[in-house]
Design an enzyme around this catalytic site. Sequence first.
Site, PDB file in Angstrom:
ATOM      1  N   ARG A 187      87.048 -31.127  -8.253  1.00  0.00           N
ATOM      2  CA  ARG A 187      88.124 -31.325  -7.111  1.00  0.00           C
ATOM      3  C   ARG A 187      89.129 -30.230  -7.331  1.00  0.00           C
ATOM      4  O   ARG A 187      89.225 -29.834  -8.562  1.00  0.00           O
ATOM      5  CB  ARG A 187      88.707 -32.614  -7.470  1.00  0.00           C
ATOM      6  CG  ARG A 187      87.781 -34.006  -7.383  1.00  0.00           C
ATOM      7  CD  ARG A 187      87.717 -34.205  -5.852  1.00  0.00           C
ATOM      8  NE  ARG A 187      86.924 -35.090  -5.251  1.00  0.00           N
ATOM      9  CZ  ARG A 187      85.624 -35.310  -4.999  1.00  0.00           C
ATOM     10  NH1 ARG A 187      84.859 -34.236  -5.156  1.00  0.00           N
ATOM     11  NH2 ARG A 187      84.999 -36.202  -4.660  1.00  0.00           N
TER      12      ARG A 187
ATOM     13  N   GLU B 195      92.840 -29.940   0.309  1.00  0.00           N
ATOM     14  CA  GLU B 195      91.997 -30.024   1.206  1.00  0.00           C
ATOM     15  C   GLU B 195      92.358 -30.973   2.170  1.00  0.00           C
ATOM     16  O   GLU B 195      92.808 -31.989   1.990  1.00  0.00           O
ATOM     17  CB  GLU B 195      90.546 -30.331   0.903  1.00  0.00           C
ATOM     18  CG  GLU B 195      89.786 -29.256  -0.069  1.00  0.00           C
ATOM     19  CD  GLU B 195      88.484 -30.003  -0.501  1.00  0.00           C
ATOM     20  OE1 GLU B 195      87.813 -30.758  -0.086  1.00  0.00           O
ATOM     21  OE2 GLU B 195      88.126 -29.301  -1.537  1.00  0.00           O
TER      22      GLU B 195
ATOM     23  N   HIS C 214      83.779 -27.268   0.083  1.00  0.00           N
ATOM     24  CA  HIS C 214      83.367 -28.558  -0.536  1.00  0.00           C
ATOM     25  C   HIS C 214      82.091 -28.997  -0.173  1.00  0.00           C
ATOM     26  O   HIS C 214      81.852 -30.173   0.392  1.00  0.00           O
ATOM     27  CB  HIS C 214      84.556 -29.534  -0.296  1.00  0.00           C
ATOM     28  CG  HIS C 214      84.459 -30.831  -0.995  1.00  0.00           C
ATOM     29  ND1 HIS C 214      85.581 -31.513  -1.326  1.00  0.00           N
ATOM     30  CD2 HIS C 214      83.411 -31.293  -1.899  1.00  0.00           C
ATOM     31  CE1 HIS C 214      85.208 -32.419  -2.069  1.00  0.00           C
ATOM     32  NE2 HIS C 214      83.888 -32.286  -2.413  1.00  0.00           N
TER      33      HIS C 214
HETATM   34  N1  LIG Z   1      81.768 -30.332  -4.585  1.00  0.00           N
HETATM   35  C1  LIG Z   1      81.111 -31.403  -4.509  1.00  0.00           C
HETATM   36  O1  LIG Z   1      80.481 -31.443  -3.447  1.00  0.00           O
HETATM   37  C2  LIG Z   1      81.076 -32.338  -5.487  1.00  0.00           C
HETATM   38  C3  LIG Z   1      82.168 -32.593  -6.576  1.00  0.00           C
HETATM   39  N2  LIG Z   1      81.832 -33.664  -7.437  1.00  0.00           N
HETATM   40  C4  LIG Z   1      82.978 -34.040  -8.252  1.00  0.00           C
HETATM   41  O2  LIG Z   1      82.535 -33.538  -9.368  1.00  0.00           O
HETATM   42  C5  LIG Z   1      83.111 -34.634 -10.417  1.00  0.00           C
HETATM   43  C6  LIG Z   1      82.070 -34.893 -11.485  1.00  0.00           C
HETATM   44  O3  LIG Z   1      80.775 -35.604 -11.255  1.00  0.00           O
HETATM   45  P1  LIG Z   1      79.953 -36.299 -12.194  1.00  0.00           P
HETATM   46  O4  LIG Z   1      79.546 -35.417 -13.358  1.00  0.00           O
HETATM   47  O5  LIG Z   1      78.968 -36.833 -11.449  1.00  0.00           O
HETATM   48  O6  LIG Z   1      80.794 -37.444 -12.679  1.00  0.00           O
HETATM   49  P2  LIG Z   1      81.107 -38.433 -14.030  1.00  0.00           P
HETATM   50  O7  LIG Z   1      81.647 -39.216 -13.948  1.00  0.00           O
HETATM   51  O8  LIG Z   1      79.496 -38.576 -14.384  1.00  0.00           O
HETATM   52  O9  LIG Z   1      81.439 -37.235 -15.219  1.00  0.00           O
HETATM   53  C7  LIG Z   1      82.806 -36.947 -15.316  1.00  0.00           C
HETATM   54  C8  LIG Z   1      82.742 -36.495 -16.726  1.00  0.00           C
HETATM   55  O10 LIG Z   1      83.965 -35.796 -16.948  1.00  0.00           O
HETATM   56  C9  LIG Z   1      84.663 -36.111 -18.196  1.00  0.00           C
HETATM   57  N3  LIG Z   1      86.071 -35.883 -18.342  1.00  0.00           N
HETATM   58  C10 LIG Z   1      87.061 -36.696 -17.875  1.00  0.00           C
HETATM   59  N4  LIG Z   1      88.197 -36.260 -18.139  1.00  0.00           N
HETATM   60  C11 LIG Z   1      88.017 -35.108 -18.902  1.00  0.00           C
HETATM   61  C12 LIG Z   1      89.001 -33.964 -19.432  1.00  0.00           C
HETATM   62  N5  LIG Z   1      90.091 -34.190 -19.429  1.00  0.00           N
HETATM   63  N6  LIG Z   1      87.966 -32.905 -19.973  1.00  0.00           N
HETATM   64  C13 LIG Z   1      86.664 -33.037 -20.155  1.00  0.00           C
HETATM   65  N7  LIG Z   1      85.807 -33.861 -19.633  1.00  0.00           N
HETATM   66  C14 LIG Z   1      86.578 -34.867 -19.039  1.00  0.00           C
HETATM   67  C15 LIG Z   1      84.082 -37.575 -18.263  1.00  0.00           C
HETATM   68  O11 LIG Z   1      84.245 -37.984 -19.475  1.00  0.00           O
HETATM   69  C16 LIG Z   1      82.787 -37.647 -17.721  1.00  0.00           C
HETATM   70  O12 LIG Z   1      81.675 -37.672 -18.834  1.00  0.00           O
HETATM   71  C17 LIG Z   1      83.372 -35.858  -9.803  1.00  0.00           C
HETATM   72  O13 LIG Z   1      84.146 -36.828 -10.200  1.00  0.00           O
HETATM   73  C18 LIG Z   1      83.457 -35.385  -8.140  1.00  0.00           C
HETATM   74  O14 LIG Z   1      84.910 -35.373  -8.176  1.00  0.00           O
HETATM   75  C19 LIG Z   1      80.683 -34.378  -7.435  1.00  0.00           C
HETATM   76  C20 LIG Z   1      79.662 -34.358  -6.545  1.00  0.00           C
HETATM   77  C21 LIG Z   1      79.782 -33.375  -5.551  1.00  0.00           C
HETATM   78  O1  LIG Z   2      80.113 -36.889  -4.270  1.00  0.00           O
HETATM   79  C1  LIG Z   2      81.285 -36.492  -4.273  1.00  0.00           C
HETATM   80  O2  LIG Z   2      82.036 -36.655  -4.853  1.00  0.00           O
HETATM   81  C2  LIG Z   2      81.604 -35.401  -3.352  1.00  0.00           C
HETATM   82  O3  LIG Z   2      82.506 -34.484  -3.301  1.00  0.00           O
HETATM   83  C3  LIG Z   2      81.039 -35.175  -2.150  1.00  0.00           C
HETATM   84  O4  LIG Z   2      79.744 -34.571  -1.977  1.00  0.00           O
HETATM   85  C4  LIG Z   2      81.885 -34.923  -0.990  1.00  0.00           C
HETATM   86  O5  LIG Z   2      81.430 -35.345   0.347  1.00  0.00           O
HETATM   87  P1  LIG Z   2      82.396 -35.807   1.209  1.00  0.00           P
HETATM   88  O6  LIG Z   2      82.489 -37.330   0.988  1.00  0.00           O
HETATM   89  O7  LIG Z   2      83.705 -35.527   1.417  1.00  0.00           O
HETATM   90  O8  LIG Z   2      81.593 -35.518   2.558  1.00  0.00           O
END
Ligand SMILES: NC(=O)C1=CN([C@@H]2O[C@H](COP(=O)(O)OP(=O)(O)OC[C@H]3O[C@@H](n4cnc5c(N)ncnc54)[C@H](O)[C@@H]3O)[C@@H](O)[C@H]2O)C=CC1
Ligand SMILES: O=C(O)C(=O)[C@H](O)COP(=O)(O)O
Length: 387
Positions: free
Chosen positions: A208, A237, A254
């Site tokens: 994010r 964003e 993104h």
């Molecule tokens: N750019 C994109 O299209 C996408 C972005 N995302 C973002 O990526 C993030 C991570 O995704 P996942 O791994 O699936 O989430 P998740 O919830 O499975 O893992 C996040 C990890 O970060 C850790 N964490 C929390 N605070 C922390 C800190 N201060 N320092 C280090 N670690 C910390 C948590 O303990 C957890 O293990 C999501 O929350 C989402 O915001 C996810 C999918 C797509």
């Molecule tokens: O899964 C997430 O978390 C993401 O960041 C998504 O891939 C973002 O996609 P939108 O929901 O903004 O289309």
Amino acid sequence: MAVHIVADENIPLIDEFFADIGTITRVAGRTMSAADLSAADALLVRSVTQVNESLLAGSNVKFVGTATIGTDHVDQDYLQQHNIGFRSAPGCNAQAVVDYILSALSVLNDSRGQAFTDLTVAIVGVGNVGLLLRQRLEEMGVAVLAVDPFKDPQDVGELVSLDEVLQADVISLHTPLTTDGEHATRHLINAERLQRMKPDACLINSCRGAVVDNRALQQHMLAQPEFEAILDVWENEPELDLELMNRAMLATPHIAGYSLDGKMRGTEMVYQGLCECFGVPVRRKLAQFLPEPGIKMVTFTDQVPMNQALRTAIRAAYEIRVDDGVMRSAMIRASHQGDGSLRATFDQLRRDYPLRRDIPRLKVAVPSKCHDLQDTLKAAGFDVRAK
Ligand SMILES: NC(=O)C1=CN([C@@H]2O[C@H](COP(=O)(O)OP(=O)(O)OC[C@H]3O[C@@H](n4cnc5c(N)ncnc54)[C@H](O)[C@@H]3O)[C@@H](O)[C@H]2O)C=CC1
Ligand SMILES: O=C(O)C(=O)[C@H](O)COP(=O)(O)O
């Protein structure tokens, strides 16, 4: 009972999954308002809709589903206090984000004349994305450092301190955006921590935007010309800091998680949540709708050096430089147009995003005697066939 569903128009397969459960109204996620929910029983969103009291108060919504991994746009306390069911899509597009990072690393390596195994990669946040990335990289022979204050090393492998992680060649962020508590991630990467990184480190942000202080990053890059940033997510964003985009080595709107597989998996996960909430039987499965990949097979001969083969296979699955080029040219055009054009262009790039498949959907044929190449491509996630 027919359920009235209000859904973000950018959620794929809405009719295929939900049409026989009730009626569906599609609305633009970014501008969704309380008026859109006047007759809604269920609300399906993506990350661009703030789901909170001002959206939901006065509605009869009993279930909210977000077809995303991230949940920072949803006030879950409000949902709980008002007995509104909730489902997100943990891990749905984790593979796509990992593919994004592999493609990014391949470009970084090219620019520095390095191999994957020359780098130490730090992973901040070892959840669904970070852990899959760690597994892929370690199996490919890359040295990985990881930090996660909420995880047990028995579950996710060795963990180190944030201070140690800041010394890596590449620092890749995979945390949620959080604002409360000792380990809040808003501006986790600030001016002081940027100062502690190597002068020629590369920071990758695909979690994010606000996890990095974008202003501090821009100033840091001005002072440290060798420092690289690869940015998929941006503070505020769909506003975009053009100056920061210009300084970034790779810039994307993104879309790290935007594979077809990941998006459709997200829809399936909220479908399952909605069925459970309304006591409807689960009749649909993702496999009914997921098409076969267009590129059937990438074939290598035994003359191809390992790094070249790896780079070629990764970019056949996902070429980050195309997304970077499309974003830069669209944003530069938009900057010459009027107010609001940058915001509209950012969203348009996301809405019109081309079809992309996960790395494991790509078959790669490798000569049977090339065991090392087979192993490395398998480690990166490819469906490897010995020929
Ligand atoms: N750019 C994109 O299209 C996408 C972005 N995302 C973002 O990526 C993030 C991570 O995704 P996942 O791994 O699936 O989430 P998740 O919830 O499975 O893992 C996040 C990890 O970060 C850790 N964490 C929390 N605070 C922390 C800190 N201060 N320092 C280090 N670690 C910390 C948590 O303990 C957890 O293990 C999501 O929350 C989402 O915001 C996810 C999918 C797509
Ligand atoms: O899964 C997430 O978390 C993401 O960041 C998504 O891939 C973002 O996609 P939108 O929901 O903004 O289309």
